[in-house]
Structures are given as C-alpha cells and as structure tokens.
Design an enzyme around this catalytic site. Sequence first.
Site, mmCIF file in Angstrom:
data_model
loop_
_atom_site.group_PDB
_atom_site.id
_atom_site.type_symbol
_atom_site.label_atom_id
_atom_site.label_comp_id
_atom_site.label_asym_id
_atom_site.label_seq_id
_atom_site.Cartn_x
_atom_site.Cartn_y
_atom_site.Cartn_z
ATOM 1 N N ARG A 461 -4.325 -2.929 1.466
ATOM 2 C CA ARG A 461 -4.202 -1.763 0.978
ATOM 3 C C ARG A 461 -5.014 -1.687 -0.447
ATOM 4 O O ARG A 461 -5.363 -2.458 -1.088
ATOM 5 C CB ARG A 461 -2.691 -1.301 0.727
ATOM 6 N N HIS A 462 -5.581 -0.431 -0.702
ATOM 7 C CA HIS A 462 -6.492 -0.290 -1.763
ATOM 8 C C HIS A 462 -5.695 -0.274 -3.153
ATOM 9 O O HIS A 462 -4.485 -0.486 -3.018
ATOM 10 C CB HIS A 462 -7.137 1.036 -1.701
ATOM 11 N N HIS A 644 -5.495 1.608 3.811
ATOM 12 C CA HIS A 644 -4.341 2.295 3.400
ATOM 13 C C HIS A 644 -3.284 1.557 3.503
ATOM 14 O O HIS A 644 -3.060 0.578 4.228
ATOM 15 C CB HIS A 644 -4.570 3.733 3.891
#
Length: 720
Positions: A461-462, A644
Amino acid sequence: MAANVTKLPPRGSRKLDEKTIMRNRSSLDTLLQMGFPRNRIEKALAATGDKGIQLASNWLISHVNDPTLDEPMPRDYILYMCPVGLLQQEMLDFWQQSYLAATGTERTTTSHISLSAPSSRLTTPTYVCVTQADDSLVSKLTHTLKTVADQFDNTPESIQLEYFSSTNFMGLFVSDECALRLRQITADYAVAVKKLGVTVEPHSKQLHVSLAYQFVTDVREQLESLARKINLNAPARWDLRLYSRDPRIAHCQVRKVTCAYTPREPDELNLCEGDFIVMSESELDNSADGWYQGMSWQMGCSGIFPGICTQRVAETETWTMHRSIPIIGTGVEVQVEENGAAENTPVTVAKAMRPPRQITRLPSHTYDNVSVLNTSVVKRTKKNTPPSGGGETNAHVAQVTKASCSSERTHSPTPSTHSNSSQGRLSEKTRGSDSRTSSSKSTGVLKDVGPVGNRQLYVMRHGERIDFTFGKDWINNSFDQSGNYIRYDLNMPKCLPKRKGGAQDFYNDSPLTVQGHFQAKLVGEALAEKQVPISHVYVSPSLRCVETATSLLEGLGVSRPLHVEPGLFEWLGWYTSGLPKFMSVQELMDCGFRIDPTYKCHWAESKFNPQETTEQYYDRCHYVTKEILSARENEGGNVLLVAHAASLEVCTRRLLGRAPRSKTAFYDVLHKVPYCSLAVAQEACLVRDTWYLIEPPVLPFAHSNNPKYNWTTLTSPDHG
C-alpha cells in the site's frame, strides 16, 4: 420475674451513626437521596446489573445527553446455562482453531464460530426470554432466580452432550433425560416470575450448545475434525446465569471502538476506546464511504462515526450479567483461567486437575486478525455525493477530515526526492534454492519464510497522503491566486510537480506527505537489510503510488523502471462521479520519475466499468496480477505491486485459490491495512500456478498520531 429483668439505663439524645444507616440503605434509596429521578435510577441499576452505587451513578452521568433516558424501555432478559472448567476450555480451543480453519470465509460475528470465546458466554442448553420486564423488577427477578435454584432438587449430576453435524450447523445436543430436568428449572422460574406480572417464553427448541453455523461448505470437513476432538466427558460445572440487554441491540451489529475519534461535525459521535457502537445491519450496504450511523452503548447518543475506528464483536459483549448460580457439578474443582473463565463465580483452584495440553493461539501474521490501532478513518462524504478516499485509511487518527468530493486522493513527489533515486545501487544477491517453509493447509499461510526461495510477489500500500492528513481544504490553503504552491506544515513536501490541469488536479490525485515518503523509504531500507531483490515494479496510476514506489526503491538502493498499470487502481465503486485525472506517462517522466514509456498495460482505462462490483474488482485485479506474473515468468525475479489498501487483498486472494469475499468482509479487511503495509505471496516449488501467503520479511511500521501544534496555546490565560 421482675427480679430477673435487667434495669436499662436511660438513653441519651445521641442518634444512630449515619454510616450504619448507609449500610442498610439500598442503592435505589442512596441514589434518590443524591437527587437522581427514580425512573433514571431504575434504568441505571438495570443496565449495570445492580452492582453498586458507583457503577450506577457513572452510568447516569455518562448518559446525561441520552435522548431516550426518560423513555420507558424495558430490557430483554436471557437465561443461560454456562459451562465452567475443562469443558469450557475445550470449546475455547475449538473456537481458536476453527478461526484458523475458517480463514477466508465470511464471519459476521465471532459467535458464528463459537459463542464460548472471549466473553465465555456459550449458547448453552437452557434459554429463557423474559419479555418486557420493567426496570423496577430487576432485584426481584434475580432474587427469584436464586430462590428457584435453591429449591430445585432434581438437577442431574452432569449434563450429557451428543455431537451433531449438518451441512450448515454443528453443535452438542443435550440428552433427553438431562433436557427434561433442565426444562423443569425454566418452568419453575416462569411460574415464579409470573407472580411479578412478567411473561416468560421458555426455549422451545431442542437444548444444545452451538459450535458453528453458517459456514461455507469447503471448511466443513476441517471444522468437523476439530469438533470431534472436543472431550465431551471433560469435567465441568454448569452455572445458571441471568443476562439482560438493551432491546435496541437486538438484530443489530455491535462494533467495539478500537481507537478514539474526536468529532469534527455536530452530527458525529465521540468515540472512546472500549465503548461499543450499535448500528443497523443495513448500514454496511447503504454506506459507500465507510461512515455509519450508530448509537454509543456507553452514552446512549446517536450519530455518524468512522467504521475504521471500530471492529465488529459479538452482541453478547454488551449484555449485563445479573446473577450466576452454580447448580450442576458444584463439587467439580475448576481452574480459574486468565481470560476469566469462571466469571464472577467462587471456585477452587486445582491446577493439578488439568492435563498438560497445547493451546492454539491465533498467529500474529494472520491477516484477518490484524490490529487496527494504528490505522485511521476513511474520509467521510456528504450526503448525495460520491465517497472520497475509496477504502483508503490513514495512520494518523487525530488528523481525520471529511471530504465532500468523490474519489480518492493521491500524493505527489518532491523533485528532490526522485532526483537521487537512481544513485547508490545495491548489488542483488543470488538467491539460494532452499526455502524455509512451514505450511498450513487450513490457512494457506507459510510461517518463517525468508526472502530466499522461488518467485515472490510483493503487494504494498502507498504511504501517507496529504489530503487525509490535512483535509479537503489543503489545496485552497496551499496555493495562492497565481497558482503558486506554499506549504504551511513541515509534513508537506517543499514543492509539487506541475499538473496539466493546475492545482485542482491534485483534488482527486493527492501527493504524499513528507512522512509518506519516509515510510516508503524505510520499508525499502528494511528490504535491503534482508537482501530482498526486487526485479520488476508495477504501480497504480495514482500519483501517491508512483511516489511510494520511487521512495521505496531509493531506500532499497536500486533503480528500476516503473510500469504504470491502470488495472491496479482501486475499486471503482468509490468513484461514481468519474476517475481522477491521472498524470500521463510523459508528465511523470518530466517530473523526474523513472517510467517505462514502452510498457503496454494489461487493463486500459477505457475498460473500466463505473458500475463495478466488489466481485468484479477482485476479478480485474486477479486478471492483471496473473498477466503480470505470466509476462515475467521466463525471466524470473520478484515482482512488486505498489497500489492501494485493498490491493493486498484483491491481488492475492484469488491467486491463493480462494473465492472473493463479500462486500462486508471486504471492508473489514481493507480497514486493517495501514500505510505501507506489505503482503507477500510465494510461488510453490513443484506445483505450477500455486501460491502461498508468507510472513513479510520486514517488520511492520507503527507510530502514534501527531496533531498540529499551535504555539498560541502557550499564551492562553490560566483558568485554573
């Protein structure tokens, strides 16, 4: 006769000590003297189990803003027969092991697997519902139960249980002889409370202990195997317990607050850790932004709350226990467990009685059991507007803001951040062929697997995003009328890339914060320490994902071209008003990002379906992931996908051979994925197209929230 009478001295004017009077007063009398209204006192005593003045007064104070405080609302009363001792521990073990066996199946509450787990309240043989009992009758109901139990002399020496299983139910049924005697207890209690004007509904079904129900068929064999290991002859004492619940909780979902939240709007709930929120089951389907309407169990107030700050628990967590009376097996010595198995019951400690055995504990790496204490809330959308932020969560709880716009935010890079990303290379180590694997068929999880072995897929995930940290107005506050960027917090990047559509293009495509870049770089450094080679990098078109991958590679000390894959973008159900305006490959390259301009994506934006369901989202990401892995199969090497929160789930689940989760279960998982979380799947050595989840080679990254500081607080006057 008179001579035998002792002459008493005359009594003075001294009165009886006030403390003695207090000891003889009931809680009701004392609270009345304190000035509380009678109807409120009776409600408080019923809600707290009449456990003392302090609890009742605390309840009254916390419910001062409860709009239903003065409304007559009789509680529902439930009578249970609960095991205490080794039999209960056998059932607890079954619950823990069945949790692992059922990983990946939908579980609406823990009680669907076993009602014996943390609260020690089993769906056990005897059940009675006392309908609409007035709050003033609480003490009489409990006293009557004690009287009935003391007078009953036909109790069996033990309860005989028989195992039963069907396609969607497993349980332990009470033998007919025992059931007949137990029903007599409930019948006697029903007759006794009827004199108080209370109607009783005895349990009409066959008496049983529910072990599991509503489970998927592919785990039935594993559950049956575990259930048959329960020693039904294990010693146990059976306690008759009277519980009550707020009638508004019936047929609702109960969620426990796992992290505090301070309201930002008048219609929001103040969430305190340990409180419970009661909400309608339909809220999950009606809300697309992760904000729900519910009622606080501690305060009685209703409002909107962020679901990410809560976790679903069994309804019984909110029940009040009024009385617990041992009636069967009272001569059995039971061991007091740390989890409070004997719950408010006097017992004899006898450690020698219990044979040594291995208790299965839930592993920390099981993704369904990840803590949410370090995650934050999804941005709330206004009514009649599409949700913002998708399912993304934030690691700063106190920095939560709400957005009235649709879609998710993204992050942008600081040019200086990427300019050095190609410098300082780390030579990749040749990986050995041996792999330390300890597999588990029931979970599909491999423990203690290092970075060596066959091909591995890393899904990340970012990092932390600006809009979730500084709110929806960050653009208006950061750009002047001429469009020049001016940061107003050290956690904001010094500069932002130029966007074709100007500053407003950041509205649905927000940059990373400085902290976000640091998070990603730290993960990269941790991978470098473990000598984890990354050969191929694919990113979602969201700017924050491109930035995260760049900072990670900088920390890893390698330079890899980024392949922008639109198919890795998150669920389109969060973007009903349209997709964000992504930066083109050329724009990204002009800003200093190393992008592969020759890459042909596997899922073009033109193929996006605005009405995409969560199941279709699983299908899309599975297709893209499989295509990426197939394209790199011949040359080998580990693959990194930076996307995400939900990507860790949707890019790996079907790869493991599991069916997509329901929408409710999908939300539950993604809410537990904080920034820069990492999921790792490893390819099997001998079986083609077979993958397993393994424990990530790097440690998790957790930190506390750090709210914005205002120096003027030091100049405020002293009101002490």
